[in-house]
Design an enzyme around this catalytic site. Structure first.
Site, mmCIF file in Angstrom:
data_model
loop_
_atom_site.group_PDB
_atom_site.id
_atom_site.type_symbol
_atom_site.label_atom_id
_atom_site.label_comp_id
_atom_site.label_asym_id
_atom_site.label_seq_id
_atom_site.Cartn_x
_atom_site.Cartn_y
_atom_site.Cartn_z
ATOM 1 N N ARG A 157 71.546 -105.632 57.673
ATOM 2 C CA ARG A 157 72.447 -104.649 58.262
ATOM 3 C C ARG A 157 71.589 -103.535 58.846
ATOM 4 N NH1 ARG A 157 74.494 -105.872 53.084
ATOM 5 N NH2 ARG A 157 76.548 -106.903 53.101
ATOM 6 N N LYS A 183 74.840 -102.964 50.037
ATOM 7 C CA LYS A 183 75.974 -102.176 49.562
ATOM 8 C C LYS A 183 75.923 -102.050 48.046
ATOM 9 C CE LYS A 183 79.006 -103.438 53.404
ATOM 10 N NZ LYS A 183 80.273 -104.070 53.821
ATOM 11 N N HIS A 253 74.922 -105.263 64.714
ATOM 12 C CA HIS A 253 75.498 -106.253 63.814
ATOM 13 C C HIS A 253 75.551 -107.634 64.463
ATOM 14 C CE1 HIS A 253 76.938 -105.863 59.752
ATOM 15 N NE2 HIS A 253 77.921 -106.724 59.972
ATOM 16 N N ARG A 256 72.807 -109.743 63.269
ATOM 17 C CA ARG A 256 73.090 -110.279 61.929
ATOM 18 C C ARG A 256 74.010 -111.504 62.033
ATOM 19 N NH1 ARG A 256 73.563 -108.903 56.336
ATOM 20 N NH2 ARG A 256 75.665 -109.043 55.486
ATOM 21 N N HIS A 279 76.282 -111.192 50.763
ATOM 22 C CA HIS A 279 77.728 -111.194 50.577
ATOM 23 C C HIS A 279 78.055 -111.442 49.106
ATOM 24 C CE1 HIS A 279 78.557 -112.408 55.043
ATOM 25 N NE2 HIS A 279 78.379 -111.116 54.896
ATOM 26 N N TYR A 288 81.501 -117.748 59.493
ATOM 27 C CA TYR A 288 80.478 -118.314 60.374
ATOM 28 C C TYR A 288 80.628 -119.823 60.529
ATOM 29 C CZ TYR A 288 78.447 -113.726 59.827
ATOM 30 O OH TYR A 288 78.269 -112.377 59.828
#
Length: 314
Positions: A157, A183, A253, A256, A279, A288
């Site tokens: 990110r 995150k 992004h 990514r 994730h 994806y």
């Protein structure tokens, strides 16, 4: 309502301390909580304990219609607002303020699937190989090449890339692996390929010293010697995409997304891609697979002898 507002403050504090959510995420949660409590008050519901599942369904419907005091929300935004309301109710149950969690009975609004924008492998090569290809090569050329190579080479990110320091890069136990902090301040290991390694090292030796004013230990610096901002990174990408003659409206992004898509197209399994992207759920990564399936359909339609409609009977 005062008790509910106090409970909301305790929940937000819990998220900050126990869950380690970022300042931006907490700000979004606070906004959604305040919107929810304001809606309850406007509909004469004085306490979270008085909320019924039907009330939450009405709240989500009002968000979608824009009748809750703001603009009509898209399904994804309304779903996020419901997630926040659910979190508050779940916390209220755990703290003994609520006897039952009615929010778990409410389904999120249906959302249309949005396939992420990506660049092809050829477009990525055109974008990256074109940076610094002409003399004289400037320190900004070296920085831009290093930044974009790292974003595409690791699937980072933009916030993760810009948070890297020189020490994060130079003091690695394994020179082929980089530690990214995602995150919730969760760390993950990602391979760093040869192209990204070469670009970053060229930047460190020939580019960053000319930018540094001793003001920042950040890996990526702006022309003033301070940490490169997200907005500046977006501007860099936009400039480089335009210079490469690529007709696409993309963001950092997008690199990514391209990273994940190209891995899956190259045969990587979805669980590995999930880990590489950081994730928490494979469900997030599965979008994806829709992208790659779409590409496969296009290849099949162009190449298979029976893909085209027959003229028999016409």
């Amino acid at each position: 309502m005062e008790n509910s507002r106090q409970l909301a403050e305790e929940w937000l504090a819990h998220l900050a301390v126990e869950r380690g959510l970022s300042v931006n995420t907490l700000s979004n949660y606070r906004r959604d909580v305040e919107r929810y409590l304001a809606w309850l008050e406007a509909t004469n519901i004085k306490d979270l304990a008085d909320v019924k599942a039907l009330d939450l369904e009405r709240y989500v419907a009002d968000l979608r219609r824009g009748t809750s005091g703001g603009k009509a929300m898209a399904g994804a935004s309304a779903a996020r607002a419901l997630v926040v309301a659910r979190g508050l109710h779940r916390f209220g149950l755990s703290e003994g303020h609520l006897a039952v969690d009615v929010a778990k009975e409410v389904a999120p609004p249906a959302q249309g699937k949005h396939l992420p924008d990506t660049l092809s492998v050829a477009e990525i090569a055109k974008l990256l190989d074109g940076i610094g290809s002409r003399d004289p090569v400037t320190s900004l050329d070296l920085r831009d090449r290093a930044l974009l190579e790292l974003l595409y080479g690791t699937g980072a990110r933009i916030s993760e890339a810009l948070a890297l320091t020189v020490d994060d890069y130079q003091m690695r136990n394994d020179p082929q692996v980089l530690v990214l902090r995602g995150k919730g301040n969760k760390e993950r290991l990602v391979p760093l390929g040869g192209a990204a390694t070469k670009a970053v090292e060229n930047y460190l030796v020939r580019g960053r010293p000319a930018l540094s004013r001793g003001k920042s230990h950040a890996l990526f610096l702006n022309s003033r010697g301070t940490t490169l901002s997200r907005q500046s990174a977006w501007t860099i990408l936009k400039k480089r995409v335009s210079a490469a003659g690529i007709a696409a409206n993309i963001s950092p992004h997008t690199l990514r997304h391209s990273y994940a898509t190209h891995l899956l197209e190259g045969g990587a399994d979805i669980r590995s891609v999930q880990e590489l992207l950081g994730h928490s759920s494979v469900t997030t990564t599965q979008i994806y697979t829709h992208v790659t399936a779409q590409n496969l359909r296009q290849v099949w339609a162009q190449a298979h002898p029976r893909a085209q409609r027959s003229n028999i009977g016409e």
